[in-house]
Design an enzyme around this catalytic site. Sequence first.
Site, mmCIF file in Angstrom:
data_model
loop_
_atom_site.group_PDB
_atom_site.id
_atom_site.type_symbol
_atom_site.label_atom_id
_atom_site.label_comp_id
_atom_site.label_asym_id
_atom_site.label_seq_id
_atom_site.Cartn_x
_atom_site.Cartn_y
_atom_site.Cartn_z
ATOM 1 N N LYS A 1 -6.713 80.817 7.690
ATOM 2 C CA LYS A 1 -7.750 81.697 8.247
ATOM 3 C C LYS A 1 -7.150 83.055 8.617
ATOM 4 O O LYS A 1 -7.744 84.103 8.365
ATOM 5 C CB LYS A 1 -8.408 81.037 9.467
ATOM 6 C CG LYS A 1 -9.297 79.840 9.091
ATOM 7 C CD LYS A 1 -9.740 79.031 10.302
ATOM 8 C CE LYS A 1 -10.483 77.763 9.851
ATOM 9 N NZ LYS A 1 -10.889 76.893 10.976
ATOM 10 N N GLN B 1 -9.571 76.006 17.168
ATOM 11 C CA GLN B 1 -9.434 75.032 16.083
ATOM 12 C C GLN B 1 -9.645 73.618 16.627
ATOM 13 O O GLN B 1 -9.032 73.225 17.624
ATOM 14 C CB GLN B 1 -8.052 75.162 15.414
ATOM 15 C CG GLN B 1 -7.855 74.263 14.203
ATOM 16 C CD GLN B 1 -8.807 74.577 13.046
ATOM 17 O OE1 GLN B 1 -9.192 75.714 12.820
ATOM 18 N NE2 GLN B 1 -9.197 73.548 12.305
ATOM 19 N N ASP C 1 -17.870 80.313 14.819
ATOM 20 C CA ASP C 1 -17.932 78.973 14.217
ATOM 21 C C ASP C 1 -19.351 78.404 14.264
ATOM 22 O O ASP C 1 -19.663 77.437 13.568
ATOM 23 C CB ASP C 1 -17.011 78.013 14.984
ATOM 24 C CG ASP C 1 -15.699 77.747 14.271
ATOM 25 O OD1 ASP C 1 -15.690 77.801 13.025
ATOM 26 O OD2 ASP C 1 -14.698 77.472 14.953
HETATM 27 N N1 GUN Z 1 -11.930 71.754 12.280
HETATM 28 C C1 GUN Z 1 -12.423 71.381 11.069
HETATM 29 N N2 GUN Z 1 -13.269 72.308 10.604
HETATM 30 C C2 GUN Z 1 -13.320 73.289 11.524
HETATM 31 C C3 GUN Z 1 -14.014 74.524 11.598
HETATM 32 O O1 GUN Z 1 -14.792 74.920 10.728
HETATM 33 N N3 GUN Z 1 -13.784 75.260 12.705
HETATM 34 C C4 GUN Z 1 -12.953 74.857 13.701
HETATM 35 N N4 GUN Z 1 -12.815 75.636 14.765
HETATM 36 N N5 GUN Z 1 -12.305 73.711 13.657
HETATM 37 C C5 GUN Z 1 -12.490 72.934 12.589
#
Ligand code: GUN
Length: 294
Positions: free
Chosen positions: A52, A96, A119
């Site tokens: 990311k 995350q 998110d």
């Molecule tokens: N863990 C798995 N997928 C995601 C996501 O799209 N965002 C976040 N913050 N954590 C995740």
Amino acid sequence: MAKILDGKAIAQDIRAELKARVSELKEKNIVPGLGVLLVGEDPASRSYVTAKERACEETGLYSREVKLPATAAHDEILEVVHAFNADDQIDGILVQLPLPDSAMEESVIEAIDPDKDVDGFHPMNVGRMMMGLPAFLPCTPHGILQILKRSGIETSGAHVVVIGRSNIVGRPLVNLLSQKNELGNATVTMCHTRTKNMAEFTRQADIVVAAAGRPNTLTADMIKEGAVVIDVGVNRVEDETKKRGYRLCGDVDFDAVAEKASAITPVPGGVGPMTITMLLANTVESAVRRHGAE
Ligand code: GUN
């Protein structure tokens, strides 16, 4: 043999569009910024976060990572979120998941300023999304809708079966696909671990989305000829022939399903790059909104 839905290529197209938008914003002294919080050492989470951050850099966004140990107290985590909320350089906040202590997740997500919740996990955004109001859409479901749209796959009137009921993929996807708009208008069935005779449902589907988090959840006998298959799985399976000791596989028995489907997303290179791209898109959108830019 199915057409391969190249998520990586679609993601690159969208990222090129975003890069141009970011350049325009820079002329107005606006640099979209993403604040990233990683708690603990989970290798999969580490690799998602790195991907990311790299994507931010390539697209011209600013990103800042805060790392806390797996033993971090609830208050320490909240402090980081509050600091991101108050920081004008930060337009989007990414905590995350999963957190090492999953019991904390709900309160940590609720601490994020909904206007920076790129998110789309805050209950405010989930509620707004469900009602079809403007909201940050969760990145994986939004990425899947973009793959379908940009590949010319019609959802209107289609029967879509979604396998999986997570808050981050299955549940929001079912909702979005059922909405009355150009990305929706589908008839949607949700299957999950307690579904009896899952194949009876999936065999009726024009589009199957596998988001169960388990290899071989969808096999060739479970789809009808010509179905479109979207594979959301990112599973690490041991593989001694690989230097890192594992390979990535999706939830779909790819080779056999690809023989019968009309189109299919690969793993890697399907949904994954789109998830990251929609995070960038949400962060750029947040910066535009927060700065009142045109
Ligand atoms: N863990 C798995 N997928 C995601 C996501 O799209 N965002 C976040 N913050 N954590 C995740």
